[in-house]
Motif scaffolding. Structure first.
Motif, PDB file in Angstrom:
ATOM      1  N   ARG A  20       1.402  16.118  62.221  1.00 21.41           N
ATOM      2  CA  ARG A  20       1.561  17.444  62.809  1.00 21.41           C
ATOM      3  C   ARG A  20       0.236  17.844  63.448  1.00 21.41           C
ATOM      4  NH1 ARG A  20       5.834  15.650  59.960  1.00 21.41           N
ATOM      5  NH2 ARG A  20       7.430  17.216  59.745  1.00 21.41           N
ATOM      6  N   LEU A  21       0.312  18.635  64.511  1.00 15.63           N
ATOM      7  CA  LEU A  21      -0.872  19.155  65.177  1.00 15.63           C
ATOM      8  C   LEU A  21      -0.923  20.653  64.950  1.00 15.63           C
ATOM      9  CD1 LEU A  21      -3.030  17.828  67.205  1.00 15.63           C
ATOM     10  CD2 LEU A  21      -1.829  19.151  68.950  1.00 15.63           C
ATOM     11  N   GLY A  22      -2.037  21.149  64.437  1.00 18.61           N
ATOM     12  CA  GLY A  22      -2.228  22.579  64.224  1.00 18.61           C
ATOM     13  C   GLY A  22      -3.097  23.140  65.330  1.00 18.61           C
ATOM     14  N   VAL A  23      -2.727  24.327  65.834  1.00 18.82           N
ATOM     15  CA  VAL A  23      -3.423  24.931  66.962  1.00 18.82           C
ATOM     16  C   VAL A  23      -3.753  26.393  66.651  1.00 18.82           C
ATOM     17  CG1 VAL A  23      -3.278  25.428  69.438  1.00 18.82           C
ATOM     18  CG2 VAL A  23      -2.133  23.398  68.531  1.00 18.82           C
ATOM     19  N   ASP A  24      -5.037  26.736  66.779  1.00 18.39           N
ATOM     20  CA  ASP A  24      -5.500  28.113  66.618  1.00 18.39           C
ATOM     21  C   ASP A  24      -5.935  28.593  67.994  1.00 18.39           C
ATOM     22  OD1 ASP A  24      -6.436  30.516  65.251  1.00 18.39           O
ATOM     23  OD2 ASP A  24      -8.438  29.763  65.701  1.00 18.39           O
ATOM     24  N   VAL A  25      -5.146  29.469  68.605  1.00 18.35           N
ATOM     25  CA  VAL A  25      -5.406  29.934  69.966  1.00 18.35           C
ATOM     26  C   VAL A  25      -6.250  31.194  69.935  1.00 18.35           C
ATOM     27  CG1 VAL A  25      -4.372  30.739  72.124  1.00 18.35           C
ATOM     28  CG2 VAL A  25      -3.210  28.973  70.772  1.00 18.35           C
ATOM     29  N   THR A  27      -8.975  33.715  72.582  1.00 19.75           N
ATOM     30  CA  THR A  27      -9.081  34.112  73.988  1.00 19.75           C
ATOM     31  C   THR A  27     -10.097  33.258  74.735  1.00 19.75           C
ATOM     32  OG1 THR A  27     -10.710  35.791  73.410  1.00 19.75           O
ATOM     33  CG2 THR A  27      -8.406  36.501  73.544  1.00 19.75           C
ATOM     34  N   VAL A  28     -11.004  32.603  74.000  1.00 24.96           N
ATOM     35  CA  VAL A  28     -12.053  31.792  74.616  1.00 24.96           C
ATOM     36  C   VAL A  28     -11.907  30.313  74.277  1.00 24.96           C
ATOM     37  CG1 VAL A  28     -14.555  31.440  74.745  1.00 24.96           C
ATOM     38  CG2 VAL A  28     -13.640  33.749  74.568  1.00 24.96           C
ATOM     39  N   ARG A  29     -11.488  30.021  73.031  1.00 22.46           N
ATOM     40  CA  ARG A  29     -11.395  28.639  72.566  1.00 22.46           C
ATOM     41  C   ARG A  29     -10.077  28.408  71.831  1.00 22.46           C
ATOM     42  NH1 ARG A  29     -16.216  30.659  71.402  1.00 22.46           N
ATOM     43  NH2 ARG A  29     -15.536  31.229  69.315  1.00 22.46           N
ATOM     44  N   ILE A  30      -9.717  27.132  71.725  1.00 22.74           N
ATOM     45  CA  ILE A  30      -8.542  26.709  70.965  1.00 22.74           C
ATOM     46  C   ILE A  30      -9.007  25.669  69.959  1.00 22.74           C
ATOM     47  CG2 ILE A  30      -6.298  25.567  71.049  1.00 22.74           C
ATOM     48  CD1 ILE A  30      -6.027  26.602  73.940  1.00 22.74           C
ATOM     49  N   GLY A  31      -8.805  25.962  68.686  1.00 22.94           N
ATOM     50  CA  GLY A  31      -9.128  24.997  67.645  1.00 22.94           C
ATOM     51  C   GLY A  31      -7.932  24.105  67.380  1.00 22.94           C
ATOM     52  N   VAL A  32      -8.199  22.831  67.128  1.00 24.14           N
ATOM     53  CA  VAL A  32      -7.120  21.869  66.907  1.00 24.14           C
ATOM     54  C   VAL A  32      -7.389  21.071  65.633  1.00 24.14           C
ATOM     55  CG1 VAL A  32      -5.829  19.927  67.885  1.00 24.14           C
ATOM     56  CG2 VAL A  32      -6.798  21.663  69.407  1.00 24.14           C
ATOM     57  N   VAL A  74       2.250  12.825  67.484  1.00 24.51           N
ATOM     58  CA  VAL A  74       2.653  14.024  66.756  1.00 24.51           C
ATOM     59  C   VAL A  74       4.163  14.250  66.830  1.00 24.51           C
ATOM     60  CG1 VAL A  74       2.432  16.553  66.844  1.00 24.51           C
ATOM     61  CG2 VAL A  74       0.406  15.115  67.040  1.00 24.51           C
ATOM     62  N   VAL A  75       4.756  14.655  65.686  1.00 26.01           N
ATOM     63  CA  VAL A  75       6.190  14.949  65.620  1.00 26.01           C
ATOM     64  C   VAL A  75       6.493  16.443  65.594  1.00 26.01           C
ATOM     65  CG1 VAL A  75       6.733  12.746  64.487  1.00 26.01           C
ATOM     66  CG2 VAL A  75       6.341  14.806  63.094  1.00 26.01           C
ATOM     67  N   GLU A  76       5.436  17.274  65.409  1.00 22.83           N
ATOM     68  CA  GLU A  76       5.629  18.717  65.342  1.00 22.83           C
ATOM     69  C   GLU A  76       4.286  19.390  65.646  1.00 22.83           C
ATOM     70  OE1 GLU A  76       8.084  21.497  62.306  1.00 22.83           O
ATOM     71  OE2 GLU A  76       6.499  20.329  61.341  1.00 22.83           O
ATOM     72  N   VAL A  77       4.331  20.443  66.467  1.00 18.58           N
ATOM     73  CA  VAL A  77       3.137  21.214  66.795  1.00 18.58           C
ATOM     74  C   VAL A  77       3.268  22.573  66.121  1.00 18.58           C
ATOM     75  CG1 VAL A  77       1.769  22.266  68.649  1.00 18.58           C
ATOM     76  CG2 VAL A  77       2.889  20.048  69.028  1.00 18.58           C
ATOM     77  N   VAL A  78       2.196  23.009  65.462  1.00 16.81           N
ATOM     78  CA  VAL A  78       2.201  24.269  64.729  1.00 16.81           C
ATOM     79  C   VAL A  78       1.115  25.173  65.323  1.00 16.81           C
ATOM     80  CG1 VAL A  78       1.978  25.361  62.475  1.00 16.81           C
ATOM     81  CG2 VAL A  78       2.962  23.059  62.649  1.00 16.81           C
ATOM     82  N   VAL A  79       1.550  26.235  66.004  1.00 18.79           N
ATOM     83  CA  VAL A  79       0.635  27.177  66.639  1.00 18.79           C
ATOM     84  C   VAL A  79       0.537  28.426  65.769  1.00 18.79           C
ATOM     85  CG1 VAL A  79       0.197  28.579  68.709  1.00 18.79           C
ATOM     86  CG2 VAL A  79       1.254  26.311  68.933  1.00 18.79           C
ATOM     87  N   GLY A  80      -0.673  28.843  65.481  1.00 22.13           N
ATOM     88  CA  GLY A  80      -0.877  30.033  64.662  1.00 22.13           C
ATOM     89  C   GLY A  80      -0.414  31.291  65.373  1.00 22.13           C
TER      90      GLY A  80
END
Length: 171
Positions: A20-25, A27-32, A74-80
């Motif tokens: 799984r890929l986790g994503v923290d969006v 306004t300036v950066r995206i953490g992965v 990746v089989v699933e993307v998880v966006v905060g």
């Protein structure tokens, strides 16, 4: 009255084993962050400079997320989904939803079955900051990795929730 942003539930319509890929969006950066292939443990990957707006074409940030999805299989993307403690949408919700929408649209166009989920991320940045501070990382150095640490927090919470569902259905 506006509807409250509702996160997805880990384990519902689960795609099965895999990373799984986790994503923290932000306004300036995206953490992965990414999980191991057994979907048990999240680890940081990188911080991506944010450049996709609300209008116009996808930026290099969306391109890089798609590259990482491919690279890690990746089989699933998880966006905060950033919500307040009362469960209301914070001002950052539209940024998270925009990136999630753009990634999902591109995956569909490519014929990928990889779903993009929205996960509750209340207090993940606070928790990540505290963990970095406790481990002795300076505030200046921490800025470079805080988004990755928040992505790890988001993804790990998702993985733990998913595992509870999987265990319940496979005693």
């Amino acid at each position: 009255m506006p509807t409250q942003p509702t996160p997805d539930t880990p384990g519902v319509n689960d795609p099965g084993p895999g990373r799984r890929l986790g994503v923290d969006v932000g306004t300036v950066r995206i953490g992965v962050a990414v999980s191991d292939s057994s979907a048990v443990m999240a680890t940081p990957v990188e911080t991506i400079a944010r450049d996709s707006g609300f209008r116009g074409p996808d930026g290099s940030d969306v391109d890089r997320i798609l590259e990482l999805i491919q690279e890690y299989g990746v089989v699933e993307v998880v966006v905060g989904l950033p919500r307040t403690l009362q469960g209301h949408g914070s001002q950052s919700v539209k940024h998270a939803r925009e990136i999630a929408f753009r990634v999902q649209r591109r995956l569909k166009r490519a014929g990928s079955p990889c779903p993009v989920r929205m996960a509750d991320e209340r207090l993940t940045t606070v928790s990540a900051t505290a963990a970095l501070r406790a481990s002795g990382v300076s505030e200046k150095a921490g800025r470079k990795v805080i988004d990755q640490a928040a992505a790890v927090e988001i993804l790990q919470a998702w993985l733990d929730g998913r595992q509870r569902v999987v265990d319940k259905h496979n005693p």
